[in-house]
Design a protein around this motif. Structure first.
Motif, PDB file in Angstrom:
ATOM      1  N   ALA A   3    -101.497 -17.738 -20.409  1.00  8.49           N
ATOM      2  CA  ALA A   3    -100.984 -19.106 -19.815  1.00  8.49           C
ATOM      3  C   ALA A   3    -101.236 -18.971 -18.526  1.00  8.49           C
ATOM      4  O   ALA A   3    -101.162 -20.451 -17.455  1.00  8.49           O
ATOM      5  CB  ALA A   3     -99.732 -18.722 -20.092  1.00  8.49           C
ATOM      6  N   ALA A   4    -102.289 -17.996 -17.395  1.00  4.03           N
ATOM      7  CA  ALA A   4    -101.652 -18.452 -15.545  1.00  4.03           C
ATOM      8  C   ALA A   4    -103.479 -18.415 -15.512  1.00  4.03           C
ATOM      9  O   ALA A   4    -103.559 -18.938 -14.220  1.00  4.03           O
ATOM     10  CB  ALA A   4    -101.585 -17.228 -15.019  1.00  4.03           C
ATOM     11  N   THR A   5    -103.908 -18.464 -16.657  1.00  2.00           N
ATOM     12  CA  THR A   5    -105.806 -18.781 -15.712  1.00  2.00           C
ATOM     13  C   THR A   5    -105.967 -20.033 -16.695  1.00  2.00           C
ATOM     14  O   THR A   5    -105.691 -20.363 -18.085  1.00  2.00           O
ATOM     15  CB  THR A   5    -106.025 -17.484 -16.626  1.00  2.00           C
ATOM     16  OG1 THR A   5    -106.463 -17.529 -17.884  1.00  2.00           O
ATOM     17  CG2 THR A   5    -105.544 -16.991 -15.148  1.00  2.00           C
ATOM     18  N   MET A   6    -107.540 -20.455 -16.581  1.00  2.00           N
ATOM     19  CA  MET A   6    -107.633 -21.375 -17.129  1.00  2.00           C
ATOM     20  C   MET A   6    -109.698 -21.407 -17.484  1.00  2.00           C
ATOM     21  O   MET A   6    -109.878 -20.676 -15.829  1.00  2.00           O
ATOM     22  CB  MET A   6    -107.151 -22.816 -16.722  1.00  2.00           C
ATOM     23  CG  MET A   6    -108.388 -23.358 -15.342  1.00  2.00           C
ATOM     24  SD  MET A   6    -107.432 -25.245 -15.096  1.00  2.00           S
ATOM     25  CE  MET A   6    -108.766 -24.993 -13.673  1.00  2.00           C
ATOM     26  N   LEU A   7    -110.459 -22.434 -17.682  1.00  2.00           N
ATOM     27  CA  LEU A   7    -111.618 -22.103 -18.149  1.00  2.00           C
ATOM     28  C   LEU A   7    -112.524 -23.157 -17.416  1.00  2.00           C
ATOM     29  O   LEU A   7    -111.124 -24.386 -17.094  1.00  2.00           O
ATOM     30  CB  LEU A   7    -112.035 -22.124 -19.347  1.00  2.00           C
ATOM     31  CG  LEU A   7    -111.739 -21.615 -19.964  1.00  2.00           C
ATOM     32  CD1 LEU A   7    -112.400 -21.553 -21.302  1.00  2.00           C
ATOM     33  CD2 LEU A   7    -112.511 -20.002 -19.638  1.00  2.00           C
ATOM     34  N   ALA A   8    -112.943 -22.528 -16.202  1.00  2.00           N
ATOM     35  CA  ALA A   8    -113.881 -23.951 -15.061  1.00  2.00           C
ATOM     36  C   ALA A   8    -114.840 -24.060 -15.057  1.00  2.00           C
ATOM     37  O   ALA A   8    -115.567 -23.049 -15.110  1.00  2.00           O
ATOM     38  CB  ALA A   8    -113.149 -23.955 -14.104  1.00  2.00           C
ATOM     39  N   ILE A  23    -110.910 -18.634 -13.996  1.00  2.00           N
ATOM     40  CA  ILE A  23    -110.195 -18.858 -13.263  1.00  2.00           C
ATOM     41  C   ILE A  23    -108.226 -19.132 -13.233  1.00  2.00           C
ATOM     42  O   ILE A  23    -107.580 -19.457 -13.988  1.00  2.00           O
ATOM     43  CB  ILE A  23    -110.173 -19.422 -12.038  1.00  2.00           C
ATOM     44  CG1 ILE A  23    -110.040 -21.498 -12.696  1.00  2.00           C
ATOM     45  CG2 ILE A  23    -111.869 -19.229 -11.650  1.00  2.00           C
ATOM     46  CD1 ILE A  23    -110.628 -22.969 -11.459  1.00  2.00           C
ATOM     47  N   PRO A  24    -107.448 -18.844 -11.410  1.00  2.00           N
ATOM     48  CA  PRO A  24    -105.827 -18.837 -11.944  1.00  2.00           C
ATOM     49  C   PRO A  24    -105.891 -20.955 -12.468  1.00  2.00           C
ATOM     50  O   PRO A  24    -106.030 -21.411 -12.012  1.00  2.00           O
ATOM     51  CB  PRO A  24    -105.528 -18.842 -10.304  1.00  2.00           C
ATOM     52  CG  PRO A  24    -106.201 -17.699 -10.359  1.00  2.00           C
ATOM     53  CD  PRO A  24    -108.156 -18.004 -10.564  1.00  2.00           C
ATOM     54  N   VAL A  25    -104.744 -20.812 -12.980  1.00  2.00           N
ATOM     55  CA  VAL A  25    -104.063 -22.697 -12.636  1.00  2.00           C
ATOM     56  C   VAL A  25    -103.900 -22.774 -12.319  1.00  2.00           C
ATOM     57  O   VAL A  25    -102.407 -21.859 -11.356  1.00  2.00           O
ATOM     58  CB  VAL A  25    -102.848 -22.461 -14.086  1.00  2.00           C
ATOM     59  CG1 VAL A  25    -102.697 -24.095 -14.133  1.00  2.00           C
ATOM     60  CG2 VAL A  25    -103.322 -22.199 -15.634  1.00  2.00           C
ATOM     61  N   PRO A  26    -104.637 -24.067 -11.268  1.00  2.00           N
ATOM     62  CA  PRO A  26    -104.014 -24.583  -9.837  1.00  2.00           C
ATOM     63  C   PRO A  26    -102.408 -25.199  -9.688  1.00  2.00           C
ATOM     64  O   PRO A  26    -102.052 -25.251 -11.007  1.00  2.00           O
ATOM     65  CB  PRO A  26    -104.740 -26.093  -9.610  1.00  2.00           C
ATOM     66  CG  PRO A  26    -105.475 -26.770 -10.870  1.00  2.00           C
ATOM     67  CD  PRO A  26    -105.301 -25.586 -12.338  1.00  2.00           C
ATOM     68  N   THR A  27    -102.264 -24.730  -8.922  1.00  2.00           N
ATOM     69  CA  THR A  27    -100.146 -24.727  -8.572  1.00  2.00           C
ATOM     70  C   THR A  27     -99.983 -26.351  -8.504  1.00  2.00           C
ATOM     71  O   THR A  27    -101.664 -27.076  -7.835  1.00  2.00           O
ATOM     72  CB  THR A  27    -100.178 -24.518  -7.814  1.00  2.00           C
ATOM     73  OG1 THR A  27    -100.486 -24.560  -6.193  1.00  2.00           O
ATOM     74  CG2 THR A  27    -100.167 -23.129  -8.153  1.00  2.00           C
ATOM     75  N   VAL A  28     -99.044 -27.519  -8.459  1.00  2.00           N
ATOM     76  CA  VAL A  28     -98.460 -28.068  -8.521  1.00  2.00           C
ATOM     77  C   VAL A  28     -97.895 -28.828  -7.257  1.00  2.00           C
ATOM     78  O   VAL A  28     -96.468 -28.030  -6.922  1.00  2.00           O
ATOM     79  CB  VAL A  28     -97.998 -29.240  -9.660  1.00  2.00           C
ATOM     80  CG1 VAL A  28     -98.003 -30.804 -10.156  1.00  2.00           C
ATOM     81  CG2 VAL A  28     -98.954 -28.827 -10.746  1.00  2.00           C
ATOM     82  N   GLY A  29     -98.440 -29.157  -5.614  1.00  2.00           N
ATOM     83  CA  GLY A  29     -97.890 -29.224  -5.276  1.00  2.00           C
ATOM     84  C   GLY A  29     -96.781 -30.751  -4.872  1.00  2.00           C
ATOM     85  O   GLY A  29     -96.976 -31.112  -5.964  1.00  2.00           O
TER      86      GLY A  29
END
Length: 349
Positions: A3-8, A23-29
């Protein structure tokens, strides 16, 4: 994949095709939204980045800038966008404080960043952008069309606005790829303009009529501006250059009649060296105008036109592939025999 990673799709180095990786899922600022990508175009600009003629801010980088999807998360302070909203993404991230931004010209912000070029893009499961960069996508507009609106259609729309086009004008469109075909459809359907198309490709010229271009000029015959003058009895009111060639700019300018406006949209590395005499430009009251990108209001307006069916965009999405088949989509875009106009990645998730 956790759940902490995704395809890119990541470009690791120039002159080497991008790779699909985890790669890691990008954080939301604060002020950001995270969009689950449902569709994203593969654009000629992506090919330029891969080949190195356009240099990204860093490597590796996730490519992709023509995106639409569903809001998956919102950052602190975001109230105008909610989880679950269908959205198109404006990939041009402006500073919001400079003179251009304050006067509604965010596309000309000197500190502009484009996802897929200066920030990680949308050839991925998820992409993060400021909340102000997403535009509500009507239920009547599919994700693939919502994706290409935010660049492939908005770019020619902005160019047409710059040209001060009026109903009954004669327009010449140089370059009948995705941008040029969309320009022709906008000119015919929304502005009531007669369109003459110019290209040097058999396939482009053959398909022109399918997109409302009834008159075409084969640039390979030489000096297409001469043919335009013969068709128009004195020259066109407006011309558009979507190729990115100084030679084509020259012909686009020479296609004009009195008070004609040439809008240059194509990008190339060479310096303009027009052979047109200065006194000719002045005496005929002609203008040469640059047009760069678009703003979110352009995307909103186009989506309204699509929603109420004032505008119908059919047939320009020629290829659809899943994210896992990105390489096939890229190959279709590069292959001049494939008939590719717009190639779109679709991600059902």
């Amino acid at each position: 994949m956790s759940a902490a990673t995704m395809l890119a799709v990541r470009l690791l180095r120039h002159e080497q095709d991008p790779v699909l990786t985890e790669i890691p899922v990008p954080t939301v600022g604060p002020g950001d939204v995270r969009v689950a990508m449902r569709a994203c175009g593969i654009c000629g600009s992506d090919v330029h980045i891969i080949e190195g003629s356009t240099v990204p801010a860093y490597l590796p980088i996730t490519l992709g800038h023509e995106a639409a999807g569903v809001v998956e998360a919102v950052g602190d302070g975001v109230v105008e966008v909610a989880v679950g909203d269908r959205v198109s993404v404006n990939p041009m991230l402006s500073c919001g404080t400079c003179r251009q931004c304050r006067t509604g010209r965010q596309n000309l912000c000197p500190r502009i960043q484009v996802i897929g070029l200066q920030r990680d893009g949308a050839h991925a499961d998820l992409v993060v952008v400021p909340a102000g960069n997403v535009v509500p996508l009507p239920d009547s507009v599919g994700f693939a069309l919502g994706a290409i609106v935010a660049d492939a259609i908005a770019t020619p729309w902005r160019a047409i606005e710059r040209a001060r086009v009026q109903p009954g004008d004669v327009a010449v469109v140089y370059g009948l790829g995705g941008l040029g075909l969309h320009a022709a459809m906008l000119l015919r359907q929304v502005h009531g303009v007669r369109v003459i198309g110019v290209d040097a490709s058999d396939s482009a010229l053959a398909r022109a009529a399918d997109f409302g271009i009834e008159e075409v000029v084969d640039a390979r015959a030489g000096r297409p501006a001469t043919a335009v003058h013969a068709l128009t009895d004195g020259g066109a009111d407006v011309s558009f250059e979507f190729v990115g060639s100084v030679g084509v700019v020259e012909q686009a300018v020479r296609s004009l009649g009195y008070d004609g406006r040439c809008v240059v949209v194509g990008v190339g590395p060479d310096r303009l060296g027009l052979s047109l005499r200065q006194e000719t430009l002045v005496a005929r009251g002609q203008s040469i105008i640059g047009s760069h990108g678009y703003v979110s209001d352009d995307i909103r307006h186009l989506l309204r036109l699509l929603d109420d069916r004032t505008l119908s965009i059919d047939g320009t999405i020629s290829h659809r592939v899943p994210l896992t088949s990105y390489a096939d989509g890229l190959a279709a875009l590069r292959d001049r025999t494939s008939g590719a106009i717009r190639v779109v990645i679709e991600n059902d998730m």
